[in-house]
Motif scaffolding. Sequence first.
Motif, PDB file in Angstrom:
ATOM      1  N   VAL A   1       0.889  -1.148  -0.034  1.00 28.46           N
ATOM      2  CA  VAL A   1      -0.275  -0.149  -0.095  1.00 28.46           C
ATOM      3  C   VAL A   1       0.772   1.369   0.261  1.00 28.46           C
ATOM      4  CG1 VAL A   1      -1.723   1.399   1.216  1.00 28.46           C
ATOM      5  CG2 VAL A   1      -2.578  -0.683   1.886  1.00 28.46           C
ATOM      6  N   SER A   2       2.020   1.304   0.589  1.00 26.23           N
ATOM      7  CA  SER A   2       2.859   2.555   1.270  1.00 26.23           C
ATOM      8  C   SER A   2       3.625   3.175  -0.456  1.00 26.23           C
ATOM      9  CB  SER A   2       3.824   2.540   2.266  1.00 26.23           C
ATOM     10  OG  SER A   2       4.630   1.820   1.804  1.00 26.23           O
ATOM     11  N   SER A   3       3.938   2.293  -1.510  1.00 23.28           N
ATOM     12  CA  SER A   3       5.193   2.106  -1.910  1.00 23.28           C
ATOM     13  C   SER A   3       3.899   2.320  -3.521  1.00 23.28           C
ATOM     14  CB  SER A   3       5.915   0.595  -2.278  1.00 23.28           C
ATOM     15  OG  SER A   3       5.272  -0.087  -2.091  1.00 23.28           O
ATOM     16  N   THR A   4       3.120   1.673  -3.053  1.00 26.93           N
ATOM     17  CA  THR A   4       1.606   2.021  -4.244  1.00 26.93           C
ATOM     18  C   THR A   4       1.921   3.279  -4.248  1.00 26.93           C
ATOM     19  OG1 THR A   4       1.378  -0.412  -4.250  1.00 26.93           O
ATOM     20  CG2 THR A   4      -0.256   1.083  -5.429  1.00 26.93           C
ATOM     21  N   ALA A   5       0.868   3.726  -2.918  1.00 21.34           N
ATOM     22  CA  ALA A   5       1.082   4.849  -2.656  1.00 21.34           C
ATOM     23  C   ALA A   5       1.616   6.151  -3.935  1.00 21.34           C
ATOM     24  CB  ALA A   5       0.176   5.423  -1.622  1.00 21.34           C
ATOM     25  N   LEU A   6       2.653   5.701  -3.335  1.00 16.82           N
ATOM     26  CA  LEU A   6       3.702   7.025  -3.791  1.00 16.82           C
ATOM     27  C   LEU A   6       3.522   6.726  -5.159  1.00 16.82           C
ATOM     28  CD1 LEU A   6       6.458   8.936  -2.074  1.00 16.82           C
ATOM     29  CD2 LEU A   6       7.481   6.607  -3.928  1.00 16.82           C
ATOM     30  N   LEU A   7       3.923   5.796  -5.916  1.00 17.27           N
ATOM     31  CA  LEU A   7       4.198   5.675  -7.296  1.00 17.27           C
ATOM     32  C   LEU A   7       2.706   6.626  -7.768  1.00 17.27           C
ATOM     33  CD1 LEU A   7       6.142   2.536  -7.342  1.00 17.27           C
ATOM     34  CD2 LEU A   7       6.755   4.862  -8.336  1.00 17.27           C
ATOM     35  N   ALA A   8       1.349   5.729  -6.955  1.00 13.42           N
ATOM     36  CA  ALA A   8       0.156   6.063  -7.446  1.00 13.42           C
ATOM     37  C   ALA A   8       0.607   7.866  -8.057  1.00 13.42           C
ATOM     38  CB  ALA A   8      -1.018   5.391  -7.092  1.00 13.42           C
ATOM     39  N   ALA A   9       0.356   8.769  -6.908  1.00 10.21           N
ATOM     40  CA  ALA A   9       0.397  10.201  -7.100  1.00 10.21           C
ATOM     41  C   ALA A   9       1.481  10.214  -7.531  1.00 10.21           C
ATOM     42  CB  ALA A   9       0.743  10.498  -5.728  1.00 10.21           C
TER      43      ALA A   9
END
Length: 316
Positions: A118-126
């Motif tokens: 969740v953390s790295s997906t959120a960063l890359l999505a943003a």
Amino acid sequence: MQLPSSGAPAAPTSPAPVLSPEVAEALAAGRPVVALESTLLAHGLPRPDNRAAADEVEAAVRTGGAVPATVAVLDGAPHVGLTADELDRVCADSDLAKLAVRDLPVALALGRSGATTVSSTALLAAAAGIGVFATGGLGGVHREAADTFDESADLTTLSRTPVLVVCAGVKSILDVPATLERLESLSVTVVGYRTTTFPGFYVADSGSTVDWAVSSPEEAAAVLATRRGLAPGGVVVANPLPDDEQLDPALHDRVIADALAAAARAGVRGKAVTPFVLDHLHRASEGATLAVNVRLVLRNAELAGRIAAALAGVPR
Ligand code: PSU
Ligand code: MN
């Protein structure tokens, strides 16, 4: 309802994410896109069934009215939107690393591959300009955290990353009230979807409540758009399973206690805990937790699609 600007504020990363052609086109045209994490595929669901689940989750986003963008790191490149071959790779590789934000620089610099949490997906999505993201359950505060300090980086990342995450609460292997306290301290906005009962992942009711509920995808989108104008950080939309689709709560309590005891006996620590416990649950419940896990991810993906469509101002 008139929403403020639908485009995500720029949160660029270097290197910039590699977009699949479909995702690149949708983002350029301002069409709705939903990011999906790959850790739940690679480390949360058993092979080979995870591959069919990957397609079903992407299809659920489309049903909701958005383009799916599964996120992973392949040979040192951050990918947002995976081809069928790339999904095959993520789902088949039993050695794939589990990458939280702190692991990303190593994987990118050294040309490694890994599934994103969740953390790295959120960063890359943003970074790609995607504002809405779906998962199963957030990471959070582990039950022994007072001794182990084990708290998922999902929480701190959401305190500074401008995304809305649709989830079925936090995984019920965690300390749910403590996780809600931390989300409050970190000023992460938390709303229930059509309820103030905070879901318990496999079960509809975690026993905790939240202060706010949104009643439609449009309201959820308005909360995210308003948050962006106010403060860094994200929004959690907690979407419970309906009572008749949840895991039997008695079975739930029994298998969770067994799985946590097995993890303690096996001396499992750190980022191995969540995959170990989920796998133990899937086997101890003879697939019941697995079926419920997939179902709740599909429901979250579809709702995320509807929220992304509302955010992009697409009439449905
Ligand atoms: N939701 C699921 N299954 C999972 C996860 C979420 O239904 O496997 C993953 C997410 O990637 C989340 C991670 O970020 O578990 C949390 O791991 P940890 O507790 O090690 O931070
Ligand atoms: Mn942890």
